[in-house]
Design a protein around this motif. Structure first.
Motif, PDB file in Angstrom:
ATOM      1  N   ARG A 145     -12.260   4.176   2.891  1.00 13.19           N
ATOM      2  CA  ARG A 145     -12.240   2.840   1.939  1.00 13.19           C
ATOM      3  C   ARG A 145     -13.497   2.180   1.809  1.00 13.19           C
ATOM      4  O   ARG A 145     -14.069   1.702   0.962  1.00 13.19           O
ATOM      5  CB  ARG A 145     -11.207   1.820   2.352  1.00 13.19           C
ATOM      6  CG  ARG A 145      -9.926   2.028   2.119  1.00 13.19           C
ATOM      7  CD  ARG A 145      -8.932   1.109   2.827  1.00 13.19           C
ATOM      8  NE  ARG A 145      -9.026   1.634   4.342  1.00 13.19           N
ATOM      9  CZ  ARG A 145      -9.211   0.464   5.057  1.00 13.19           C
ATOM     10  NH1 ARG A 145      -9.735  -0.549   4.594  1.00 13.19           N
ATOM     11  NH2 ARG A 145      -9.212   0.601   6.421  1.00 13.19           N
ATOM     12  N   TYR A 189      -8.299  -4.166   6.454  1.00 10.20           N
ATOM     13  CA  TYR A 189      -8.185  -4.510   5.131  1.00 10.20           C
ATOM     14  C   TYR A 189      -8.607  -5.649   4.843  1.00 10.20           C
ATOM     15  O   TYR A 189      -8.596  -6.652   5.616  1.00 10.20           O
ATOM     16  CB  TYR A 189      -6.634  -4.136   4.715  1.00 10.20           C
ATOM     17  CG  TYR A 189      -6.126  -2.738   4.662  1.00 10.20           C
ATOM     18  CD1 TYR A 189      -6.775  -1.606   5.349  1.00 10.20           C
ATOM     19  CD2 TYR A 189      -4.704  -2.515   4.505  1.00 10.20           C
ATOM     20  CE1 TYR A 189      -6.197  -0.375   5.335  1.00 10.20           C
ATOM     21  CE2 TYR A 189      -4.078  -1.330   4.801  1.00 10.20           C
ATOM     22  CZ  TYR A 189      -4.753  -0.188   5.004  1.00 10.20           C
ATOM     23  OH  TYR A 189      -4.332   1.068   5.123  1.00 10.20           O
ATOM     24  N   LYS A 190      -8.874  -5.877   3.513  1.00 13.74           N
ATOM     25  CA  LYS A 190      -9.331  -7.292   2.948  1.00 13.74           C
ATOM     26  C   LYS A 190      -7.804  -7.966   3.042  1.00 13.74           C
ATOM     27  O   LYS A 190      -6.980  -7.691   2.879  1.00 13.74           O
ATOM     28  CB  LYS A 190      -9.666  -7.041   1.361  1.00 13.74           C
ATOM     29  CG  LYS A 190     -10.793  -7.871   1.161  1.00 13.74           C
ATOM     30  CD  LYS A 190     -11.295  -7.338  -0.433  1.00 13.74           C
ATOM     31  CE  LYS A 190     -11.812  -8.700  -0.909  1.00 13.74           C
ATOM     32  NZ  LYS A 190     -11.756  -8.601  -2.495  1.00 13.74           N
ATOM     33  N   THR A 194      -6.714  -9.687   5.405  1.00 16.52           N
ATOM     34  CA  THR A 194      -5.969  -9.657   6.832  1.00 16.52           C
ATOM     35  C   THR A 194      -6.454 -10.633   7.697  1.00 16.52           C
ATOM     36  O   THR A 194      -7.577 -10.704   7.752  1.00 16.52           O
ATOM     37  CB  THR A 194      -5.834  -8.234   7.207  1.00 16.52           C
ATOM     38  OG1 THR A 194      -7.231  -7.540   7.588  1.00 16.52           O
ATOM     39  CG2 THR A 194      -5.114  -7.208   6.353  1.00 16.52           C
ATOM     40  N   HIS A 252      -5.346  -7.236  11.874  1.00 17.58           N
ATOM     41  CA  HIS A 252      -4.771  -5.804  11.687  1.00 17.58           C
ATOM     42  C   HIS A 252      -5.120  -5.027  12.798  1.00 17.58           C
ATOM     43  O   HIS A 252      -6.267  -4.768  13.045  1.00 17.58           O
ATOM     44  CB  HIS A 252      -5.910  -5.614  10.295  1.00 17.58           C
ATOM     45  CG  HIS A 252      -5.548  -4.256   9.664  1.00 17.58           C
ATOM     46  ND1 HIS A 252      -6.165  -3.655   8.499  1.00 17.58           N
ATOM     47  CD2 HIS A 252      -4.561  -3.247  10.154  1.00 17.58           C
ATOM     48  CE1 HIS A 252      -5.713  -2.721   8.174  1.00 17.58           C
ATOM     49  NE2 HIS A 252      -4.599  -2.098   9.052  1.00 17.58           N
ATOM     50  N   VAL A 281      -2.121  -8.184   0.525  1.00 17.26           N
ATOM     51  CA  VAL A 281      -2.442  -7.072   1.201  1.00 17.26           C
ATOM     52  C   VAL A 281      -1.480  -5.793   0.672  1.00 17.26           C
ATOM     53  O   VAL A 281      -0.412  -6.069   0.900  1.00 17.26           O
ATOM     54  CB  VAL A 281      -2.481  -7.252   2.716  1.00 17.26           C
ATOM     55  CG1 VAL A 281      -2.702  -6.023   3.492  1.00 17.26           C
ATOM     56  CG2 VAL A 281      -3.188  -8.259   3.317  1.00 17.26           C
ATOM     57  N   VAL A 338      -0.752  -1.769   0.841  1.00 16.70           N
ATOM     58  CA  VAL A 338      -0.880  -0.597   1.430  1.00 16.70           C
ATOM     59  C   VAL A 338      -0.488   0.585   0.554  1.00 16.70           C
ATOM     60  O   VAL A 338       0.676   0.510  -0.069  1.00 16.70           O
ATOM     61  CB  VAL A 338       0.208  -0.298   2.995  1.00 16.70           C
ATOM     62  CG1 VAL A 338      -0.143   0.671   3.451  1.00 16.70           C
ATOM     63  CG2 VAL A 338      -0.192  -1.677   3.651  1.00 16.70           C
TER      64      VAL A 338
END
Ligand SMILES: [Zn+2]
Length: 150
Positions: free
Chosen positions: A13, A61-62, A64, A67, A142, A144
């Motif tokens: 990512r 992740y953005k 969060t 995480h 978020v 996934v």
């Protein structure tokens, strides 16, 4: 004979992650097998169980707030390779995390197997524990991904 892939760069990512993963590809070693993981680990081990090692996700992740990654301590890629007892311990690990980080709510996810279907970046089985940061500036839910982008 072609070496079996240990990571899937299509599913990485961020650029720093891609660079680290390229180095791993070059070594041909699995980044999550304990002996290799400990070598590159920069985050602290939060829980060291019989089946799982819990640590922070180096590339959260953005959106969060928490995480975490629970990494299966033996090399496994497909769900069918996992000792069902590990499922019990995984719940214990995530219960510990919920208490430790005072998590009011969130989710956990484990993708498995062929990364074309899972969209995982590392083939070695791992589970993610996420508390979204709902108070963050510009917050968005978020998401996934399961299944590779075309
Ligand atoms: Zn492995």
């Amino acid at each position: 004979m072609t070496k079996k892939a240990v990571v899937d760069l299509d599913n990485s990512r961020v650029e720093e992650q891609r660079q680290v993963m390229r180095k791993i590809v070059a070594t041909g070693k699995c980044p999550f097998c304990l002996v290799n993981f400990v070598e590159h680990q920069t985050e602290e081990t939060l829980f060291d169980g019989k089946y799982w090692l819990l640590t922070y996700n180096r590339w959260p992740y953005k959106n969060t707030k928490v995480h975490l990654l629970a990494i299966y301590k033996e090399h496994a890629e497909h769900l069918t390779e996992v000792d069902p007892e590990a499922g019990r311990e995984l719940i214990e690990v995530f219960q510990w995390a919920s208490k430790h980080f005072n998590v009011p709510g969130g989710g956990f996810v484990m993708r498995f197997g062929d990364t074309n279907y899972s969209a995982g970046s590392v083939h070695h089985l791992h589970a993610q524990f996420i508390q979204p940061d709902i108070d963050a500036e510009g917050y968005e839910p978020v998401r996934v991904k399961v299944g590779k982008s075309r």
